[in-house]
Design an enzyme around this catalytic site. Structure first.
Site, PDB file in Angstrom:
ATOM      1  N   GLU A 101       9.404  -2.476 -12.280  1.00  0.00           N
ATOM      2  CA  GLU A 101       9.954  -3.697 -12.423  1.00  0.00           C
ATOM      3  C   GLU A 101       9.788  -3.991 -13.866  1.00  0.00           C
ATOM      4  OE1 GLU A 101       7.702  -5.481  -8.518  1.00  0.00           O
ATOM      5  OE2 GLU A 101       6.375  -5.272 -10.266  1.00  0.00           O
ATOM      6  N   GLY A 126       0.807  -1.190  -0.089  1.00  0.00           N
ATOM      7  CA  GLY A 126      -0.029   0.084  -0.002  1.00  0.00           C
ATOM      8  C   GLY A 126       0.845   1.337  -0.218  1.00  0.00           C
ATOM      9  N   CYS A 129      -3.546  -4.183  -7.903  1.00  0.00           N
ATOM     10  CA  CYS A 129      -3.357  -2.791  -7.896  1.00  0.00           C
ATOM     11  C   CYS A 129      -3.665  -2.111  -9.243  1.00  0.00           C
ATOM     12  CB  CYS A 129      -1.612  -2.820  -7.731  1.00  0.00           C
ATOM     13  SG  CYS A 129      -0.748  -3.589  -8.976  1.00  0.00           S
ATOM     14  N   LEU A 139      20.518   5.516   3.472  1.00  0.00           N
ATOM     15  CA  LEU A 139      20.606   5.779   2.090  1.00  0.00           C
ATOM     16  C   LEU A 139      20.456   4.639   1.184  1.00  0.00           C
ATOM     17  CD1 LEU A 139      23.534   8.300   1.523  1.00  0.00           C
ATOM     18  CD2 LEU A 139      21.311   8.803   1.519  1.00  0.00           C
TER      19      LEU A 139
HETATM   20  P1  NAD Z   1       0.347  -3.798   2.619  1.00  0.00           P
HETATM   21  O1  NAD Z   1       1.185  -2.387   2.532  1.00  0.00           O
HETATM   22  O2  NAD Z   1      -0.242  -4.018   3.854  1.00  0.00           O
HETATM   23  O3  NAD Z   1       1.882  -4.824   2.967  1.00  0.00           O
HETATM   24  C1  NAD Z   1       2.896  -5.066   1.897  1.00  0.00           C
HETATM   25  C2  NAD Z   1       3.801  -5.835   2.602  1.00  0.00           C
HETATM   26  O4  NAD Z   1       4.512  -4.945   3.521  1.00  0.00           O
HETATM   27  C3  NAD Z   1       3.413  -7.086   3.511  1.00  0.00           C
HETATM   28  O5  NAD Z   1       4.443  -7.893   3.545  1.00  0.00           O
HETATM   29  C4  NAD Z   1       3.680  -6.414   4.934  1.00  0.00           C
HETATM   30  O6  NAD Z   1       3.854  -7.416   5.997  1.00  0.00           O
HETATM   31  C5  NAD Z   1       4.588  -5.569   4.449  1.00  0.00           C
HETATM   32  N1  NAD Z   1       4.837  -4.210   5.660  1.00  0.00           N
HETATM   33  C6  NAD Z   1       3.691  -3.563   6.153  1.00  0.00           C
HETATM   34  N2  NAD Z   1       4.199  -2.501   7.033  1.00  0.00           N
HETATM   35  C7  NAD Z   1       5.564  -2.466   6.965  1.00  0.00           C
HETATM   36  C8  NAD Z   1       6.483  -1.816   7.338  1.00  0.00           C
HETATM   37  N3  NAD Z   1       6.132  -0.839   8.403  1.00  0.00           N
HETATM   38  N4  NAD Z   1       7.750  -2.011   7.151  1.00  0.00           N
HETATM   39  C9  NAD Z   1       8.228  -2.872   6.519  1.00  0.00           C
HETATM   40  N5  NAD Z   1       7.332  -3.902   5.939  1.00  0.00           N
HETATM   41  C10 NAD Z   1       5.808  -3.704   6.331  1.00  0.00           C
HETATM   42  O7  NAD Z   1       0.025  -4.284   1.404  1.00  0.00           O
HETATM   43  P2  NAD Z   1      -1.102  -5.524   1.241  1.00  0.00           P
HETATM   44  O8  NAD Z   1      -2.370  -5.443   1.831  1.00  0.00           O
HETATM   45  O9  NAD Z   1      -0.302  -6.839   1.370  1.00  0.00           O
HETATM   46  O10 NAD Z   1      -1.130  -5.500  -0.478  1.00  0.00           O
HETATM   47  C11 NAD Z   1      -2.425  -4.616  -1.002  1.00  0.00           C
HETATM   48  C12 NAD Z   1      -1.548  -3.443  -1.645  1.00  0.00           C
HETATM   49  O11 NAD Z   1      -0.408  -3.457  -2.427  1.00  0.00           O
HETATM   50  C13 NAD Z   1      -2.297  -2.423  -2.511  1.00  0.00           C
HETATM   51  O12 NAD Z   1      -2.371  -1.219  -1.988  1.00  0.00           O
HETATM   52  C14 NAD Z   1      -2.019  -2.677  -3.847  1.00  0.00           C
HETATM   53  O13 NAD Z   1      -2.237  -1.484  -4.821  1.00  0.00           O
HETATM   54  C15 NAD Z   1      -0.555  -2.902  -3.536  1.00  0.00           C
HETATM   55  N6  NAD Z   1      -0.032  -3.528  -4.720  1.00  0.00           N
HETATM   56  C16 NAD Z   1       0.571  -2.776  -5.656  1.00  0.00           C
HETATM   57  C17 NAD Z   1       1.073  -3.441  -7.003  1.00  0.00           C
HETATM   58  C18 NAD Z   1       1.977  -2.677  -8.056  1.00  0.00           C
HETATM   59  O14 NAD Z   1       2.645  -3.346  -8.874  1.00  0.00           O
HETATM   60  N7  NAD Z   1       1.880  -1.329  -7.837  1.00  0.00           N
HETATM   61  C19 NAD Z   1       0.888  -4.851  -6.956  1.00  0.00           C
HETATM   62  C20 NAD Z   1       0.070  -5.437  -5.907  1.00  0.00           C
HETATM   63  C21 NAD Z   1      -0.306  -4.841  -4.908  1.00  0.00           C
END
Ligand code: NAD
Length: 501
Positions: free
Chosen positions: A464, A231, A286, A246
Site C-alpha cells: 500500500e 489476519g 498490525c 488468476l
Molecule cells: P479478519 O481476518 O478476521 O477479517 C478481515 C476482513 O476479512 C473482514 O472484513 C472479514 O469479514 C473478512 N473475511 C474473513 N474471512 C473471509 C473469507 N473467508 N473470505 C473473504 N473475506 C473474509 O481480521 P480482523 O479481525 O478484522 O483484523 C485484524 C487482523 O488484521 C490482524 O491480524 C491484523 O494484524 C490485520 N491487519 C493488518 C494490517 C496490515 O497493514 N498488515 C493492518 C491492520 C490489520
C-alpha cells in the site's frame, strides 16, 4: 449524521443507499457499553453481484476520464472529507472504541491520501523502452477494471483510504466489503465521492460477513484484483480462492513487530517509545510493538519505569479527550487477549503489569482490559510468537547486536520493526538485516501516503502507499510502432531474408 438510525443504513451501490436482499441487518455495537451504534443492512452474494454490475458499468465511464481530471476529483474529495471529519471521528470512536484523541490524529491525515494519489494520477509518466531500430516503443499504464477491497475493523477508514485512493485515482471501480464490526464510516464515504464528482457505481460498499459477502467477492471472476487487510489465515484463504480465477491479490496481514532498544537509548525514551508502539489502539494494530527487545544493561531500569508508566495509563470513555485507552473492539477480542494472558502465565513468563480487566463499575459494561507487560519471556513461547492483537507486550533481553537481529527475525511475521539507538551506523546496519517490510529508526507507527507499506514473510503480499501502490492498480500495455514505410512481405516468393527479430 445521527447514527442511531431508526431505519437501518443501506448498502451503498450505484451512488445511493439500497436495501439488502437478505432482509437481515448487522447490529453495530459500541464496545464501551454494548449499546447499539447503528443497524446496517447485511449484504450477501446477490448484493455483491449487484454491486459488481454497477461497478462494471461505472468502470467504462471512469476509466475514460483523463487522469488529470480524476486527480481534480480526488482533490475535491479530499476537501469534502476534511469538512466531514469531526462527524466521522465521532462515529469511528463509537464503532471501535478507540480514544477520540487517537482517531482525530489518524483521520485528520486521510485527505492527504486523496491529494497524493490525485497528484500521482496527474503526473505519472510512462516509459519509452530503448527498443532500437526504426521503432517507437512505449508503455501505457491502464486501470485493472473492477477491484474488490476487504477491510478489517481496527482502522476502518485509514485502511480503506489506503486502498481506495490509489485504486480510484488509477481509474478502477471498487466494491468494498468492510468489516462486519465497523461498516458505518465506509458507507458514509459514498456521498462524499458523489459530491466530489466520482461517477455513480465507481465506489460501492456491501457490508456483510466474511463467509458470505467476503467469500462471494473474493471468488468472483468479475474482479481483476482483491486487496485484503486482515489476519494471516484469512489472507491464505482469500489468496487461494483468488488463484482459481488468476485474480491479483494484495494482502496486508498479521504482524509481531519488535521495538529494538540498544544500550545507548535513554530509559525514558525507550519507555515512551514502547508505550506508544504497544498500547495505542489498545494494541489492536498490525504493527503493534508486541515485543520489546532490550539490551540487558538497561533491561531492569526500563522494565521498572515501563511498569510504572503502564499502570498509570488512563482507561475510560473513548469519547472523553482525557482517556488514553479505550476498550477492546469486541467480546471475542477480549476473550482472545485473556486466553493469551493465561497461556503466558502457564508458559512461565512473569506478569509484570495488567493481565486482567480494570476494576470499577464504569468498566463493567464494556470490553476493557488493562495494558499488560510480560517479562522473562523466551522467544519460543506462544505469547512471543503468535499475534495477540491486544494490549500485551513481551519483554525479551539481548546481549549482542547479532542476537537482537536473530530474535527480531525469529517469528513467522515480517511486517514492521523499530530500532532505537543514537549510533547511526548500527541503526542502518541492523535495519538492512531485518526481514520486515517497514523499519523505523527512532520512531514507530509513522505512515505517509508516499511511503510503501506492507509485509515480508507471512505478513503479506504487495504494497500500500507510494508510487508502487498506484502502479499495482494498473497494468502495463506496451505499444510497438514501426516507423518505417518500407514495404514488407514475409511470403513474397523472392527467397530473401526478410527480418531478423
Ligand atoms: P479478519 O481476518 O478476521 O477479517 C478481515 C476482513 O476479512 C473482514 O472484513 C472479514 O469479514 C473478512 N473475511 C474473513 N474471512 C473471509 C473469507 N473467508 N473470505 C473473504 N473475506 C473474509 O481480521 P480482523 O479481525 O478484522 O483484523 C485484524 C487482523 O488484521 C490482524 O491480524 C491484523 O494484524 C490485520 N491487519 C493488518 C494490517 C496490515 O497493514 N498488515 C493492518 C491492520 C490489520
Amino acid at each position: 449524521m445521527n447514527t442511531m438510525n431508526v431505519k437501518p443504513l443501506g448498502l451503498y451501490i450505484d451512488g445511493r443507499f439500497q436495501p439488502a436482499s437478505t432482509g437481515r441487518t448487522i447490529r453495530v455495537e459500541n464496545p464501551k457499553d454494548r449499546s447499539v451504534v447503528a443497524e446496517v443492512e447485511e449484504g450477501d452474494a446477490s448484493d455483491i453481484e449487484k454491486a459488481l454490475d454497477a461497478a462494471t458499468r461505472a468502470f467504462a465511464v471512469w476509466s475514460a476520464v483523463q487522469p488529470a481530471e480524476r486527480g481534480n476529483i480526488m482533490h475535491r474529495a479530499a476537501d469534502l472529507l476534511e469538512k466531514r471529519l469531526p462527524d466521522l471521528v465521532t462515529i469511528e470512536v463509537d464503532q471501535i472504541g478507540r480514544p477520540r484523541r487517537e482517531m482525530e490524529a489518524q483521520l485528520g491525515r486521510l485527505p492527504e491520501w486523496f491529494r497524493y494519489f490525485g497528484a500521482v494520477a496527474r503526473t505519472h509518466e510512462d516509459t519509452v523502452p530503448p527498443f532500437g531500430g526504426a521503432f517507437l516503443n512505449y508503455t501505457r499504464r491502464v486501470p485493472l477494471g473492477v477491484v474488490g477491497h476487504i477491510t478489517p475493523w481496527n482502522h476502518p477508514l485509514l485502511i480503506l483510504t489506503k486502498k481506495i485512493a490509489p485504486a480510484m485515482a488509477a481509474g478502477n471501480a471498487i466494491v468494498v466489503k468492510p468489516s462486519e464490526l465497523a461498516p458505518i464510516t465506509p458507507l458514509l464515504l459514498g456521498d462524499i465521492f458523489k459530491e466530489a464528482g466520482v461517477p455513480d457505481g465507481v465506489y460501492n460498499v456491501v457490508p456483510g460477513y466474511g463467509a458470505t459477502a467476503g467469500l462471494a467477492l473474493t471468488s468472483s471472476p468479475r474482479i481483476a484484483k482483491i486487496d485484503l487487510t486482515g489476519g494471516t489465515e484469512t489472507g491464505k484463504t482469500v489468496a487461494s480462492l483468488a488463484a482459481r480465477n488468476l485474480t491479483r491479490v494484495a494482502a496486508e496481514l498479521g504482524g509481531k513487530a519488535n521495538v529494538i532498544a540498544f544500550a545507548d537509548v535513554p530509559v525514558d525514551r525507550c519507555v515512551a517509545a514502547t508505550l506508544f508502539a504497544s498500547f495505542i489502539a489498545s494494541g489492536q494494530t498490525c504493527v503493534q510493538g508486541s515485543r520489546l527487545l532490550v539490551h540487558r544493561s538497561i533491561h531492569d531500569a526500563v522494565v521498572a519505569e515501563l511498569v510504572r508508566r503502564t499502570n498509570a495509563i488512563r482507561l475510560g470513555d473513548p469519547q472523553d479527550r482525557m482517556t488514553q485507552m479505550g476498550p477492546l473492539v469486541s467480546e471475542k477480542q477480549r476473550a482472545l487477549v485473556e486466553r493469551y494472558v493465561a497461556i503466558g502465565v502457564a508458559e512461565g513468563a512473569t506478569l509484570a503489569a495488567g493481565g486482567r480487566r480494570p476494576d470499577g463499575a464504569a468498566f463493567d459494561g464494556g470490553y476493557y482490559h488493562l495494558p499488560t507487560i510480560f517479562t522473562d519471556v523466551r522467544n519460543d513461547m506462544r505469547i512471543a510468537q503468535e499475534e495477540i492483537f491486544g494490549p500485551v507486550v513481551c519483554v525479551i533481553p539481548f546481549d549482542t547486536e547479532e542476537e537482537a537481529i536473530a530474535l527480531a527475525n525469529g517469528t513467522e511475521f515480517g511486517l514492521a520493526n523499530s530500532i532505537w539507538t543514537r549510533d547511526i551506523t548500527r541503526a542502518h546496519r541492523v535495519a538492512h538485516q531485518l526481514q520486515s517490510g517497514i523499519t523505523w529508526i527512532n520512531d514507530h507507527h509513522r505512515i505517509d501516503p508516499c511511503s510503501p507499506w506492507g509485509g515480508f514473510k507471512m505478513s503479506g503480499l504487495g504494497r500500500e502507499n507510494g508510487l508502487v501502490a498506484y502502479e499495482e492498480y494498473t497494468q502495463i500495455q506496451n505499444i510497438i510502432v514501426n516507423l518505417s514505410d518500407a514495404p514488407f512481405d514475409w511470403y513474397a516468393d523472392d527467397a530473401t531474408e526478410k527480418r531478423y527479430s
